[in-house]
Design a protein around this motif. Structure first.
Motif, mmCIF file in Angstrom:
data_model
loop_
_atom_site.group_PDB
_atom_site.id
_atom_site.type_symbol
_atom_site.label_atom_id
_atom_site.label_comp_id
_atom_site.label_asym_id
_atom_site.label_seq_id
_atom_site.Cartn_x
_atom_site.Cartn_y
_atom_site.Cartn_z
ATOM 1 N N GLU A 92 0.834 -1.210 0.000
ATOM 2 C CA GLU A 92 0.000 0.000 0.000
ATOM 3 C C GLU A 92 0.866 1.256 0.000
ATOM 4 O O GLU A 92 0.601 2.210 -0.730
ATOM 5 C CB GLU A 92 -0.928 -0.011 1.209
ATOM 6 C CG GLU A 92 -2.170 -0.829 0.938
ATOM 7 C CD GLU A 92 -2.797 -1.387 2.199
ATOM 8 O OE1 GLU A 92 -2.477 -0.903 3.297
ATOM 9 O OE2 GLU A 92 -3.605 -2.320 2.066
ATOM 10 N N ASP A 93 1.923 1.257 0.839
ATOM 11 C CA ASP A 93 2.832 2.419 0.870
ATOM 12 C C ASP A 93 3.455 2.635 -0.507
ATOM 13 O O ASP A 93 3.615 3.760 -0.965
ATOM 14 C CB ASP A 93 3.964 2.202 1.893
ATOM 15 C CG ASP A 93 3.453 2.288 3.322
ATOM 16 O OD1 ASP A 93 2.304 2.732 3.513
ATOM 17 O OD2 ASP A 93 4.197 1.884 4.240
ATOM 18 N N TRP A 94 3.818 1.550 -1.130
ATOM 19 C CA TRP A 94 4.493 1.615 -2.441
ATOM 20 C C TRP A 94 3.547 2.201 -3.491
ATOM 21 O O TRP A 94 3.925 3.106 -4.239
ATOM 22 C CB TRP A 94 4.939 0.199 -2.816
ATOM 23 C CG TRP A 94 5.686 0.057 -4.093
ATOM 24 C CD1 TRP A 94 6.820 0.722 -4.479
ATOM 25 C CD2 TRP A 94 5.370 -0.836 -5.169
ATOM 26 N NE1 TRP A 94 7.218 0.292 -5.712
ATOM 27 C CE2 TRP A 94 6.352 -0.661 -6.159
ATOM 28 C CE3 TRP A 94 4.369 -1.777 -5.383
ATOM 29 C CZ2 TRP A 94 6.355 -1.378 -7.349
ATOM 30 C CZ3 TRP A 94 4.372 -2.506 -6.558
ATOM 31 C CH2 TRP A 94 5.349 -2.304 -7.536
ATOM 32 N N LEU A 95 2.326 1.694 -3.512
ATOM 33 C CA LEU A 95 1.362 2.218 -4.495
ATOM 34 C C LEU A 95 1.041 3.681 -4.186
ATOM 35 O O LEU A 95 0.972 4.526 -5.085
ATOM 36 C CB LEU A 95 0.082 1.369 -4.491
ATOM 37 C CG LEU A 95 0.255 -0.100 -4.904
ATOM 38 C CD1 LEU A 95 -1.063 -0.852 -4.798
ATOM 39 C CD2 LEU A 95 0.805 -0.218 -6.320
ATOM 40 N N ASP A 96 0.886 3.995 -2.884
ATOM 41 C CA ASP A 96 0.593 5.387 -2.503
ATOM 42 C C ASP A 96 1.746 6.309 -2.907
ATOM 43 O O ASP A 96 1.539 7.443 -3.335
ATOM 44 C CB ASP A 96 0.339 5.502 -0.996
ATOM 45 C CG ASP A 96 -0.999 4.861 -0.605
ATOM 46 O OD1 ASP A 96 -1.810 4.587 -1.518
ATOM 47 O OD2 ASP A 96 -1.212 4.612 0.597
ATOM 48 N N ALA A 97 2.991 5.795 -2.738
ATOM 49 C CA ALA A 97 4.160 6.620 -3.068
ATOM 50 C C ALA A 97 4.202 6.933 -4.562
ATOM 51 O O ALA A 97 4.627 8.025 -4.971
ATOM 52 C CB ALA A 97 5.447 5.918 -2.639
ATOM 53 N N GLN A 98 3.748 6.004 -5.391
ATOM 54 C CA GLN A 98 3.740 6.269 -6.836
ATOM 55 C C GLN A 98 2.811 7.445 -7.120
ATOM 56 O O GLN A 98 3.116 8.309 -7.940
ATOM 57 C CB GLN A 98 3.270 5.044 -7.632
ATOM 58 C CG GLN A 98 4.018 3.763 -7.364
ATOM 59 C CD GLN A 98 5.525 3.933 -7.345
ATOM 60 O OE1 GLN A 98 6.111 4.508 -8.264
ATOM 61 N NE2 GLN A 98 6.155 3.462 -6.277
#
Lengths: 485, 427
Positions: A384-390
């Motif tokens: 989730e953090d990774w997708l949010d960071a994108q």
């Protein structure tokens, strides 16, 4: 098969009993001396077999459910409860024999839930075999987003594992499969895990049997084997490219995925000459705008070994046809598969997950990819953090932002001679370590939460005689790699 | 013999010209030489067909045992060489096509004939231990070497490249042909299995069980291995078993006068589902209650009798490329740095270090090797020393600076530097 309220209650009592016996993923993997449970299909050593004869609840249950060993009825009644055992017998998941009771299903623990699947070697019609939890199933279970959603959907649900897991964070969890036996097993699994009221399983092809409406999370582990053969078990063939069902799932997203919602799809993706997976996904969606696309590549797989794994062995051919004729038949069959792969440009296969996030209208699309080893536990919050960071870093960062290392960035090593960097990731997140350019290593090294992005960009500009804007772009790049937050 | 020698020399030249060499295999087959299995044969043949190069056609012919048209093989290997191969029974001709009756492996710049790898029930001649031994045995120049492995003589021929006389343990038609094929027939000597090979040796190569602790050679090792010479032994050991270096020390009756080094390159669980060739080993191990097996290389170096013994152990990934020079440097370094090095005259510089990374926050170091050994993690003081070992400063200066920087005694800093030497990071 209908169960009475009382029988359902006995079935629901199983998870607590299994948990009390230590019947968890890690403990079982340790018992079998394996890195993970999916490796069980490859067999275990005789010494491990001997370990499983210990008189402990875990050893009894592990060898009963996974190694095909009979256990005395009295012992299983003691471990699982007599009434629960009777329900399992009624559901044909266990069977009495003169030697004791024998399992007719595998029972996997997964992230605090329990899932029945068919045995590795099917007992009934192989066409209807319900897939066990392989590395793909576990990859999706551990890497699916777990934010609360209204409705979730699991396509090609099989044992129902992803619907049952989604039921803990969705108010409605739907599962669809074309295989009636899969729905039978899914419903048992939902009931056993106390999710009978949240889960709805329907038979049909992909979105066809579903009521109107969109979903906040769609998961899928579709049949993906690229094959010229149409007679494999339901859970295997994905058409000649391996992507026939994947494509149909993606094409349905504009109608079925809500804004802010995510598709997480695991597969053994074909590596096709001159075509990247995310390019194909983008074309199935009809364009990049309004969609975030991410690919987690878990492992490249050997194409030749994959084909060998899906056809009978030379020994099996020889048994049927004799040595010489069997060898020739084996070769012809293998060559049929090779012809099909070559015709479709398939050069390799990769185990991986891709995510499609539906963005707010008007937002630019983004895409990203990274490599990941199959995690041993849940990696959902990282995903989730990774997708949010994108999403966050798809635009230039605020110059006032004070970047600092994320917990996933454990250590930065600098090449003593040329300034290149080497980042050690947090081992728990299972991302691979990797090299950084001297420019990015310079920025990451100075990002300690005290300096603003503007100050760092200016230092970068001075040091490398570039524009400060490039420094900001590079900081955003490090943000998208989850090194800075 | 002259005709045979001439036609085999022609064969070698043709194979080289066609690019049939060990490094060509992996790009074409997408796997290493040890990973060729009967199950994958159709795919491997297809890869060779698609590649279509002379090297690919020779791989298909010699390693996958595919038949090939006469004209194609004549074109690639020459008619004289093919006639010889047919005469020797290594190639069979049938209605205009040739088919190999033996495998021909390219290895370390040479060629080795052996029983076909893909025969039903056959074991590849180039088993993992044999292959590892070929790639790692320290082959420095010496007078005489002996190889105790029966087989097609690959180690004997390799040893012959560095020794005036190289003994092999068993005369077979293939071992003699391999000596001829690699132009080593003058230095190779093959003895019968039961024959006692006389003399002392600079290098002894072997693998268990062909050299065991009750072999006469082990009890006579002090007499048969020259000072400075090495016994290189490929060992497959059951776990838990007595540690290999303890076992070796027991063979030798103590450590004095001997340097012992172990490179462990693979470890696996014993299994009922193991390849057929290993079944006997696994079953015996399982019945005896062992849990796994490790593949190692044991190097025993004979030291001057006045020198103290040493022992060391490293784990590496299975070697894919030759690292004999690295192994030799590693063994040399154990000896050279077994005591404090001469600080004033020595100007340390990087040896097999390719890159050094420094942790920007803790000072820890991470040294990559040029090849062969796995990266080494270094404490800050060692990283400091390695970073400054550029051949311009004396060891004395480095030790002094390190001791001051990290509040160490001089002897502690000197020991850190010696340890970098023993790990072949500095020389």
């Amino acid at each position: 098969m209908k169960l009475s309220q009382r029988q359902q209650a006995h079935l629901r009592s199983l998870p607590a009993r299994l948990s009390a016996a230590g019947y968890h993923e890690r403990e079982l993997a340790d018992l079998f001396e394996l890195c993970d449970l999916y490796v069980l299909r490859d067999g275990i050593g005789a010494r491990t077999l001997a370990r499983c004869q210990q008189d402990t609840p875990l050893a009894h249950l592990g060898s009963f459910w996974f190694l095909g060993q009979t256990r005395p009825r009295a012992l299983l009644e003691d471990l699982l409860g007599a009434q629960a055992l009777a329900v399992l017998e009624r559901l044909d998941l266990v069977q009495d024999s003169p030697e004791g009771v024998k399992a007719r299903a595998l029972l996997f623990p997964c992230l605090g839930r329990y899932l029945f699947t068919d045995l590795f070697a099917p007992v009934g019609d192989p066409q209807y075999q319900v897939y066990w939890l392989g590395s793909d199933s576990l990859g999706l279970a551990r890497c699916a987003p777990r934010k609360p959603v209204g409705r979730s959907l699991d396509l090609c649900t099989g044992s129902g594992v992803h619907a049952v897991l989604a039921a803990s964070h969705a108010s409605e969890a739907w599962g669809v499969d074309i295989n009636p036996r899969a729905l039978h097993i899914s419903r048992i699994n939902a009931l056993m895990n106390g999710q009978g009221a949240v889960c709805n399983f329907v038979q049909g092809s992909l979105y066809d049997p579903l009521p109107e409406g969109r979903f906040g999370l769609i998961t899928a582990n579709p049949p993906f084997v690229p094959t010229p053969r149409g007679d494999l078990a339901f859970f295997r063939p994905g058409g000649e490219t391996g992507e026939a069902i994947t494509e149909a799932i993606v094409r349905g997203l504009p109608e079925r995925l809500e804004v802010g919602g995510t598709l997480a799809l695991v597969s053994q993706h074909p590596v096709i000459r001159g075509s990247h997976l995310l390019d194909r996904v983008e074309s199935w969606l009809g364009g990049a705008d309004g969609w975030g696309l991410a690919y987690l590549m878990m492992a490249p797989l050997d194409r030749d070994e994959m084909i060998a794994g899906h056809i009978d062995t030379p020994g099996q051919f020889a048994t049927q046809l004799g040595v010489e004729e069997g060898a020739a038949a084996y070769r012809r069959e293998f060559e049929t598969w090779l012809d099909s792969y070559e015709a479709n440009g398939i050069e390799g296969v990769e185990l991986g997950l891709f995510y499609v996030r539906r963005l707010e209208p008007g937002l630019p699309g983004w895409r990203t990819e990274c490599q990941l080893n199959l995690p041993s536990g849940s990696l959902s919050s990282w995903v989730e953090d990774w997708l949010d960071a994108q999403e966050r870093f798809s635009r230039p960062p605020d110059p006032g932002w004070r970047p600092s290392w994320t917990p996933g960035c454990q250590r930065l090593m600098l090449d003593a001679r040329n300034g290149e960097g080497f980042v050690f990731r947090d081992p728990a997140c299972r991302l691979g370590d990797f090299y950084l350019s001297p420019e990015n290593a310079f920025l990451l090294n100075r990002a300690d939460g005290r300096q603003s992005a503007r100050q760092l960009a200016q230092s970068f500009a001075l040091r490398f005689e570039r524009k400060a804007g490039e420094g900001l772009t590079r900081l955003a790049d490090l943000g998208r790699q989850l090194l800075l937050s | 013999m002259t005709t045979l020698r001439r036609s085999l020399a022609g064969l070698t030249s043709s194979l080289q010209a066609a690019g049939y060499e060990a490094p060509a295999l992996r790009p074409i087959l997408k796997r290493g030489i040890l990973d060729i299995t009967p199950e994958l044969l159709p795919a491997l043949v297809r890869r060779c067909q698609r590649e279509g190069s002379p090297a690919a056609r020779l791989i298909a012919f010699w390693l996958l045992l595919e038949p090939a048209p006469r004209c194609e093989m004549v074109d690639l290997m020459g008619s004289e060489a093919l006639e010889t191969l047919v005469e020797q029974g290594l190639v069979q001709e049938e209605s205009g096509t040739f088919r190999a009756r033996a495998s021909l492996y390219p290895l370390l710049g040479g060629y080795y004939l052996a029983d076909p790898v893909l025969s039903p029930g056959n074991t590849p001649w180039l088993s993992a231990p044999e292959y590892a031994l070929a790639l790692t045995a320290p082959r420095t120049s010496g007078e005489e070497a002996v190889d105790l492995n029966p087989g097609c003589g690959v180690q004997t021929v390799l040893n012959a490249g560095h020794h005036r006389k190289s003994w092999g343990r068993r005369v077979t038609p293939l071992s003699l042909l391999n000596a001829l094929l690699n132009d080593r027939e003058d230095s190779c000597r093959f003895a019968a299995m039961e024959e006692v090979i006389p003399g002392t040796f600079h290098l002894i190569t072997a693998r268990l069980p062909f050299l065991s602790e009750d072999s006469p050679l082990v009890s006579e090792l002090a007499q048969r291995l020259e000072v400075g010479g090495t016994l290189a032994l490929a060992v497959r050991q059951l776990i838990p078993d007595q540690p290999l270096l303890d076992r070796a020390e027991r063979w030798l009756g103590g450590q004095n006068g001997w340097g012992l080094a172990q490179l462990e390159h693979s470890r696996r669980a014993l299994s009922l589902k193991t390849p057929l060739s290993d079944l006997g080993f696994d079953m015996a191990g399982l019945q005896a209650g062992f849990q796994g097996a490790a593949e190692s290389l044991l190097f025993i170096r004979r030291l001057e009798s006045s020198r103290p013994g040493w022992r060391t152990c490293l784990t590496i990934t299975p070697p894919q490329k030759p690292i004999s020079d690295l192994v030799d440097a590693w063994l040399e370094a154990q000896e050279r740095f077994s005591q404090a090095p001469p600080l004033a005259s020595w100007r340390p510089r990087w040896s097999y270090t390719e890159r050094l990374f420094l942790d920007s926050r803790s000072g820890l170091g991470y040294a990559d090797f040029t090849r062969g050994f796995q990266s080494a993690v270094l404490d800050p003081a060692s990283a400091f020393l390695l970073n400054r070992s550029d051949g311009t400063r004396s060891a004395e200066e480095l030790v002094k600076a390190c001791a001051e920087e990290y509040a160490l005694t001089r002897s502690q800093a000197a020991e850190s530097l010696a340890e970098l030497g023993r790990r072949v990071l500095v020389v």
